[in-house]
Design an enzyme around this catalytic site. Structure first.
Site, PDB file in Angstrom:
ATOM      1  N   SER A  23       0.904  -1.221   0.190  1.00 32.18           N
ATOM      2  CA  SER A  23      -0.058   0.067  -0.028  1.00 32.18           C
ATOM      3  C   SER A  23       0.879   1.304   0.036  1.00 32.18           C
ATOM      4  CB  SER A  23      -0.899   0.123   1.215  1.00 32.18           C
ATOM      5  OG  SER A  23      -1.581   1.302   1.634  1.00 32.18           O
ATOM      6  N   TYR A  73      -3.780   0.051   9.724  1.00 33.39           N
ATOM      7  CA  TYR A  73      -3.502  -0.410   8.485  1.00 33.39           C
ATOM      8  C   TYR A  73      -2.197  -0.078   7.760  1.00 33.39           C
ATOM      9  CZ  TYR A  73      -4.396  -0.700   3.459  1.00 33.39           C
ATOM     10  OH  TYR A  73      -4.393  -1.302   1.845  1.00 33.39           O
TER      11      TYR A  73
END
Length: 280
Positions: free
Chosen positions: A163, A176
């Protein structure tokens, strides 16, 4: 079914976790159209079955639905047996399961004296933080332990999902970001560890794509209008748009193909320039 244009993944047996999700479902269909055989792994068998049936209606027959929990090693071992019974080998693992969750997200981007404590980092629960970390990081490690063991015989390749949050911290998504940074580090570790066994391990880092997990952050309830945060993302992306699932296809096929036989341990951004742009 369309003719195979790129045979780089033809006949490879691919296990894909989270294969029915927004990004991986599109990737799975593309891999099938290029001659791969794909085991669609999902926590919910009914979801996997429905997706596989939709693919088969398009003439994409070389796929099976397999129930698997990426946080349960016994479940993954059972899934591996199903795949081996069908195709006798495993060439590729795609770790697509993961995502964010509101319980691991702070409503406030920054804390000021007027911010409610529950809307800040101090409002995050251990359970919420742990859930997001386990889903992403442990949910990548355990499938590697199970499916890569089968690749020890003849080699293979792994594709993890990273990510933008692994490159630079993003507001709100503390849990996250920590998990994805862990995946980037783990990808490099496992690539080094397994290189002598002929197993390559790489990752792709999607930029901002609209998925079921981040839709509440990026889009208003009408599904068309970016939120204030969504507009910030577009402004920070030189291409001035969100990514489309098909934007990942070429990168994934390349990293999984024999054309990338000397590439391992890398995380490839597919981000419209987000990482390289400072914002000014």
């Amino acid at each position: 079914m369309k003719a195979i244009l790129d045979k780089s993944v033809a006949d490879k047996v691919i296990v894909c976790t989270g294969a029915a999700g927004v990004l991986c479902s599109s990737m799975t269909e593309d891999l099938l159209r290029h001659g791969a055989k794909v085991a669609v792994l999902d926590l919910r068998k009914d979801v996997a079955d429905k997706f596989v049936k939709s693919l088969q209606k398009k003439g994409l027959k070389d796929c099976i639905a397999v129930e698997a929990n990426v946080l349960d090693k016994d479940s993954l071992e059972a899934a591996k047996k199903v795949v081996l019974k069908k195709w006798k080998r495993i060439d590729v693992l795609i770790n697509g399961a993961g995502g964010n969750h509101p319980k691991g997200t702070t409503p406030a981007e920054q804390m000021t004296k007027d911010t409610k404590l529950e809307d800040t980092f101090f409002g995050l629960t251990a359970e919420g933080f742990e859930f997001v970390n386990k889903l992403n990081l442990v949910g990548t490690i355990l499938p590697c332990q199970v499916f890569c063991k089968e690749m020890l015989k003849k080699g293979g390749s792994v594709l993890n999902f990273c990510s933008m949050a692994a490159y630079q911290p993003l507001t709100k998504v503390a849990a996250y970001g920590a998990a994805k940074a862990g995946i980037k580090n783990f990808t490099a570790f496992l690539a080094t560890h397994l290189a002598p066994m002929g197993i390559r391990v790489n990752a792709i880092a999607p930029g901002f794509f609209i998925t079921d997990q981040n839709r509440f952050l990026m889009m208003e309830k009408d599904g068309k209008t970016p939120t204030a945060r969504g507009n910030k993302v577009i402004a920070k992306t030189p291409m001035r748009k969100f990514g489309q699932p098909s934007d990942l296809h070429g990168a994934a096929r390349f990293l999984l193909s024999d054309d990338a036989s000397f590439i391992t341990g890398v995380t490839l951004p597919v981000d419209g320039g987000f990482v390289c742009y400072s914002g000014v």
